[in-house]
Structure formats: C-alpha cells, structure tokens
Write an enzyme that holds these catalytic residues in place. Structure first.
Site, short mmCIF file in Angstrom:
data_model
loop_
_atom_site.label_atom_id
_atom_site.label_comp_id
_atom_site.label_asym_id
_atom_site.label_seq_id
_atom_site.Cartn_x
_atom_site.Cartn_y
_atom_site.Cartn_z
N GLY A 36 0.94 -1.25 0.21
CA GLY A 36 0.03 0.03 0.00
C GLY A 36 1.01 1.14 -0.06
O GLY A 36 0.78 2.19 -0.76
N HIS A 37 1.90 1.38 0.93
CA HIS A 37 2.69 2.54 1.02
C HIS A 37 3.48 2.35 -0.41
O HIS A 37 3.77 3.87 -0.94
CB HIS A 37 3.64 2.20 2.08
CG HIS A 37 3.36 2.28 3.35
ND1 HIS A 37 3.24 1.11 4.26
CD2 HIS A 37 2.82 3.20 4.37
CE1 HIS A 37 2.79 1.42 5.31
NE2 HIS A 37 2.54 2.59 5.46
N ASP A 152 -7.23 5.49 4.87
CA ASP A 152 -7.67 6.40 5.76
C ASP A 152 -8.19 7.48 5.37
O ASP A 152 -8.15 8.54 4.99
CB ASP A 152 -6.22 7.06 6.32
CG ASP A 152 -5.39 5.62 6.87
OD1 ASP A 152 -6.00 5.22 7.94
OD2 ASP A 152 -4.54 5.45 6.33
N ILE A 178 -4.85 -0.71 -1.66
CA ILE A 178 -4.36 -1.89 -2.00
C ILE A 178 -4.76 -2.99 -1.05
O ILE A 178 -4.59 -2.83 -0.08
CB ILE A 178 -2.81 -1.81 -2.12
CG1 ILE A 178 -2.34 -0.53 -2.99
CG2 ILE A 178 -2.30 -2.91 -2.66
CD1 ILE A 178 -2.70 -0.60 -4.22
O1 PAF Z 1 -1.26 7.50 7.64
C1 PAF Z 1 -0.31 7.44 8.44
O2 PAF Z 1 0.66 6.70 8.33
C2 PAF Z 1 -0.22 8.57 9.44
O3 PAF Z 1 -1.21 8.84 10.29
C3 PAF Z 1 0.64 9.79 8.78
C4 PAF Z 1 -0.22 10.40 7.76
C5 PAF Z 1 1.91 9.47 8.57
C6 PAF Z 1 0.86 10.74 10.00
O4 PAF Z 1 1.61 10.25 11.09
#
Ligand code: PAF
Length: 280
Positions: A36-37, A152, A178
């Site tokens: 996903g990241h 999110d 994802i």
């Molecule tokens: O979605 C995340 O991983 C966190 O909430 C973020 C946006 C990096 C802030 O700490």
C-alpha cells in the site's frame, strides 16, 4: 537514496535537491512499509521528479491505551523497499525532538467537528495529532505534492481541509486502497492478526461490497447497516461504526442521494482495530 536522521541533515539535503528541476513529492508514513505504501511512492514518482518519504511513528496520534510502543518498527526492511522504489530521500528522525524541537511551541492543529466523528469518536484527539504532525512535516519539507492513501478516508479529508486553508499551493494526491487476495485492505496493523483472524478480517471488505449491492437494490440504509453489523459480528468483527456518508463525510439520509457515496467501517477483532471503506 539519501537517508537523513536530523532536521539539520534534512535541511541540507533539501537545499541540494532544490537544484534539481521539477516537483518534489512527499509520502509521509509511520514505516512498516507494505505494498500500500509502495503504491503511494509509485504514484508520487509518476507525478514528480523528486520524492521524499518520512518514517516517524507520531506519538501525538496515539492515546495512552493504544499501540504506540508496540507499533511495528522495521527500519532496515523499509529502507530496502524504498531503495527498490528509487525514492530519492528518506527523513527518519532519530527522535521526536527532530520533529517537535520544543513541545511548548508545537503548532497544534484542531481537526474540528469532523475530527471528533467516526474514528475520532473512538480515538479522541487522534486526528488533532495526525494534523499536527502532518503540518509539521509540511513545514520542514515544503513539498509541491503530498500523497496519502484512500484507506484512511477520514484522515485524507481532514488533511485536504487543512491544506485548503494553510497550503494553497500544495497538490494532494489520494492513492487507491491496495488489498490482499482475500480483499483485506493492506495495513501495518494486519501484522497483529493470526492466520485465522486474517481470514475473518477479509469479511470487512465483503460487508462493504454487499452493502453497495444492497444500496443499488434500493434496500433502506437502516436495513443495510443493520445487516452489515450482524454479518460482521457473526464473523467476530465487532463494529465500532458502519456508516454511509457522502464524499465529504456528511450523513446521507436515503437512497435517492446523488453524488459520490462511501460506506466506511471500523471493526475490532480481539484487540486490533481495522478500518476500511468503499466509495461508489
Ligand atoms: O497515515 C499515516 O501513516 C499517518 O497517520 C501519517 C499521515 C504518516 C501521520 O503520522
């Protein structure tokens, strides 16, 4: 990839990077990177010439009873993955002082009424913590583009609102969710689940899909939500909420609503909270 561990190193690196033409895209994360990241990085690379990711487990967004200290920290693996994606810079502060040098002077961002709704109701103060750190990261990096994930959903709407009022030149991109083969949305918190729990957790997405089908079949919203909650509970997924909202997270009263809609849910399985949504 250049790895910076202090604010000073970050500043110098950004100064050098600014000589390279084109846009700088930021992908803020808390690490324990999964596909996903990596999809956020891929999107950032399509839209910019320079990419910077951050790995910082932000204490401000965890309540005392939450998993701040247990949150998976897998720095070496994360670095390998970012290298593979050809991310240009990583800011992974050695401690929180490199992000918030003087806690007395933190610019606290209030997430307002929406920050107290949905996930904010069950995690009081969470979204103030998220917006405060995201704002601080924006201040430190000053990106042209920032990328967040659609899983999110509430977070990205709140960040959008903040950006509209504080960073009019910043372009925000939202990358699609994802999922694993079972339909489960990828999340670092899936690591807390056993094999059996992972199987049960895939019913969260099924409940969202079934709800869209029911909505299209003109079943009443109350009935859909009731059915979804029963279905989740029968699979040991205990709903914190299951709701239908519009794309700005305002409530939708009936099936004649025109425009983008989203079913959103948060469920708890044993001690792990999972969120997911489906936009339609
Ligand atoms: O979605 C995340 O991983 C966190 O909430 C973020 C946006 C990096 C802030 O700490």
């Amino acid at each position: 990839m250049i790895i910076t561990r202090t604010k000073k190193e970050l500043k110098e690196t950004l100064k050098n990077l600014s000589k390279k033409p084109g846009k700088l895209a930021l992908i803020p994360t808390m690490g324990n990177l999964h596909d996903g990241h990596l999809s956020l990085i891929k999107l950032a690379k399509l839209k910019s010439t320079k990419t910077i990711s951050t790995i910082f487990v932000n204490p401000l967004q965890f309540a005392k009873n939450e998993d701040f200290s247990d949150y998976p920290r897998t720095h070496e693996l994360d670095i390998e993955k970012l290298e593979q994606e050809q991310c240009d810079v990583l800011f992974m502060p050695i401690n929180k002082d490199e992000v918030f040098p003087d806690t007395g002077k933190i610019k606290n961002i209030d997430s307002g009424m929406l920050g107290k709704d949905l996930c904010g109701k069950i995690r009081p103060g969470h979204f103030n913590g998220v917006l405060t750190v995201v704002n601080r990261i924006f201040e430190l990096i000053n990106p042209d583009i920032a990328v967040f994930g659609a899983k999110d959903y509430q977070q990205q709407i709140l960040i959008r609102k903040m950006v509209k009022s504080l960073y009019s030149n910043l372009e925000l991109l939202t990358a699609p969710i994802i999922r694993s083969q079972s339909g489960l949305a990828l999340s670092s918190r899936n690591n807390y689940l056993s094999k059996d729990e992972l199987l049960l957790a895939s019913n969260l997405f099924k409940s969202l899909q079934r709800s869209v089908e029911s909505y299209n079949n003109k079943i009443s919203i109350d009935q859909i939500i009731n059915d979804a909650q029963e279905f989740l509970k029968s699979n040991n997924l205990f709903p914190d909420y299951f709701e239908l909202r519009d794309s700005q997270l305002k409530k939708i009263a009936n099936n004649s609503f025109i425009g983008k809609r989203v079913f959103l849910s948060s469920v708890t399985i044993n001690k792990t909270r999972l969120i997911d949504n489906i936009e339609f």
